[in-house]
Design an enzyme around this catalytic site. Structure first.
Site, PDB file in Angstrom:
ATOM      1  CG  HIS A 194      16.714 -13.724 -18.352  1.00  0.00           C
ATOM      2  ND1 HIS A 194      17.153 -13.556 -19.645  1.00  0.00           N
ATOM      3  CD2 HIS A 194      16.098 -14.922 -18.322  1.00  0.00           C
ATOM      4  CE1 HIS A 194      16.806 -14.622 -20.364  1.00  0.00           C
ATOM      5  NE2 HIS A 194      16.160 -15.464 -19.575  1.00  0.00           N
TER       6      HIS A 194
ATOM      7  CG  ASN B 149      -2.285   0.103   0.985  1.00  0.00           C
ATOM      8  OD1 ASN B 149      -2.646   0.239  -0.178  1.00  0.00           O
ATOM      9  ND2 ASN B 149      -3.105   0.026   1.994  1.00  0.00           N
TER      10      ASN B 149
ATOM     11  CG  HIS C 241      12.371 -13.677 -19.554  1.00  0.00           C
ATOM     12  ND1 HIS C 241      11.810 -12.424 -19.471  1.00  0.00           N
ATOM     13  CD2 HIS C 241      13.349 -13.575 -20.478  1.00  0.00           C
ATOM     14  CE1 HIS C 241      12.432 -11.616 -20.312  1.00  0.00           C
ATOM     15  NE2 HIS C 241      13.374 -12.283 -20.928  1.00  0.00           N
ATOM     16  NE  ARG C 242      16.382  -8.897 -15.982  1.00  0.00           N
ATOM     17  CZ  ARG C 242      17.298  -8.014 -15.595  1.00  0.00           C
ATOM     18  NH1 ARG C 242      17.359  -7.633 -14.343  1.00  0.00           N
ATOM     19  NH2 ARG C 242      18.167  -7.510 -16.457  1.00  0.00           N
TER      20      ARG C 242
ATOM     21  CB  SER D 157      20.129 -12.911 -21.980  1.00  0.00           C
ATOM     22  OG  SER D 157      18.971 -12.222 -21.598  1.00  0.00           O
TER      23      SER D 157
ATOM     24  CE  LYS E 213      11.298 -10.155 -29.033  1.00  0.00           C
ATOM     25  NZ  LYS E 213      11.080  -9.435 -27.788  1.00  0.00           N
TER      26      LYS E 213
ATOM     27  CE  LYS F  65      14.598 -16.629 -22.327  1.00  0.00           C
ATOM     28  NZ  LYS F  65      13.758 -15.822 -23.216  1.00  0.00           N
TER      29      LYS F  65
ATOM     30  CE  LYS G 293      16.051 -12.713 -29.711  1.00  0.00           C
ATOM     31  NZ  LYS G 293      15.130 -12.098 -28.757  1.00  0.00           N
TER      32      LYS G 293
END
Length: 444
Positions: free
Chosen positions: A318, A114, A285-286, A370, A168, A192, A166
């Site tokens: 990552h 909060n 993954h972030r 990465s 992607k 990945k 890629k």
């Protein structure tokens, strides 16, 4: 007479306690606060402690039914930030009872739930937290950890190598599988799914998982090495996410992937429990982290999100690259990389670590470097991250002018050459590029 006087009360009276001795069981937090003009630092710090624990803006009758001394957050120290006019670091201690055991979700709802919209503050940033063993022991932690992962993959003494496929978005499952095969065949350990790849109209998840598994087993048979692909199990519901993880396990693949911030901590921990029970590695993954951690004076620093992930569980996460950025970033990044990998991390303000963190026996997480890295970054990456990391390419593999497999070969030759040079005692900072040029002569 009435029991107490109504009205707005000063938080300082109850929640600013400069003489408090922190306990080993307290959850500690360091907030960078920028109070509104005219608000004293002690009042702002006390307000943060109050609103993120038991306090509210007035005295309420039901306060008498509990022991606030036992449950309240306490602001126990305030220090001005050097070089900033109106910024302070407020240190707050929370009793562990305020957070549900084994729930990162609840811990965050308390500490950062909060208080960030609070009027008396112009800005607020959670810089670091100390998770006491008494609380961290209620979490499972990473499903496997660094050592067990190396044993499962039979890969030692060097960073692990990965590549994000890629483009992607837009490939068909069949072509996607082909790209995976070429990269793994060339010498990478992992490929990945991009974080955006879930199950879109051009490539449904089940088709992708199938063709990727085929690529894995073919490349494994040809190279004699264990290969993996981070199949992204992130989905719109927890049930769907687990369904994808189950399918991955049925195919016999070694690892799945999750976007822990967009997917949420609750979903992440559910998936981690499944991975733990079924021997799957979990790559995290972030995506969305910069929304939370990019502002210097508001939000949550990534080192806190990294600690939260170690508790919520994941085997890889990552964590930025350092390469090509400023030198100062390097120490800060290495600070939270060590918080992910090591058991015991000393307080060190130069690395942004505000508290000594003791993880006791919780397994470590492999940091994943990465984002725009390629072979010429290898000497620096080997030096900065050491062996316990995953180096994740993308364009650095698939952008090779001869094709994907030669790109992967280059990605594998460069770090092996760097690791060997380092082990022979050569200085990578000075001789790194030369090392790679030498190695390239013998690379097909």
């Amino acid at each position: 007479g009435v029991g107490f006087k109504a009205g707005v009360k000063d938080y300082r009276l109850t929640h600013y306690t400069p003489d408090y001795e922190t306990k080993d069981t307290d959850i500690l937090a360091a907030f960078r606060m920028t109070p509104q003009p005219g608000v004293p630092a002690a009042e702002a710090g006390a307000a943060v402690a109050a609103e993120s624990s038991t306090g509210t803006w007035t005295t309420v009758w039901t306060d008498g039914l509990t022991s606030l001394d036992r449950y309240k957050g306490r602001c126990y120290e305030i220090e001005p930030v050097p070089g900033e006019e109106n910024q302070f670091i407020a240190y707050v201690a929370y009793p562990p009872d305020l957070s549900e055991e084994g729930s990162v979700t609840n811990m965050f709802t308390s500490i950062v739930g909060n208080v960030f919209g609070f009027k008396a503050l112009r800005a607020l940033r959670l810089e670091d937290s100390r998770i006491p063993p008494a609380y961290s022991k209620t979490f499972m932690g990473p499903p496997h950890g660094i050592q067990v992962e190396r044993d499962k993959l039979n890969k030692y003494g060097r960073p692990l190598l990965g590549c994000t496929i890629k483009p992607k978005l837009g490939l068909s499952a069949k072509n996607y599988g082909r790209a995976v095969y070429e990269c793994l065949r060339g010498g990478l350990d992992f490929t990945k799914d991009d974080e955006n790849v879930n199950s879109q109209p051009f490539m449904r998840w089940r088709d992708r998982f199938l063709f990727v598994a085929e690529a894995l087993f073919k490349s494994q048979a040809e190279t004699g090495e264990i290969k993996g692909h981070y199949s992204n199990a992130t989905a719109g519901t927890c049930e769907e996410m687990l369904k994808r993880a189950v399918f991955a396990r049925e195919l016999g693949v070694p690892i799945v992937m999750h976007d822990y911030l967009t997917g949420g901590f609750t979903a992440n921990t559910s998936l981690a429990f499944y991975c733990w029970d079924n021997g799957l590695l979990l790559h995290i993954h972030r995506a969305m982290h910069a929304v939370i951690d990019r502002q210097k004076n508001h939000g949550i620093h990534f080192r806190v999100l990294a600690k939260a992930l170690r508790m919520s569980s994941g085997d890889h996460i990552h964590s930025g690259t350092v390469v090509g950025k400023l030198e100062g970033e390097r120490d800060i990044t290495l600070g939270f990389v060590d918080l992910l990998r090591d058991d015991y991390i000393e307080k060190d303000r130069s690395r942004g670590i505000y508290f000594t963190q003791d993880w006791v026996s919780m397994p470590g997480v492999l940091p994943v470097a990465s984002g725009g890295i390629h072979v010429w970054h290898m000497p620096a990456l080997t030096e900065i991250f050491g062996d316990d990391s995953v180096l994740q390419f993308g364009g650095g593999t698939l952008g090779h002018p001869w094709g994907n497999a030669p790109g992967a070969v280059a990605n594998r030759v460069a770090p092996e050459a760097c690791v060997q040079a380092r082990n022979e005692g050569r200085d990578l900072a000075r001789e790194g590029n030369e090392t790679i040029r030498e190695a390239a002569k013998w690379s097909p």
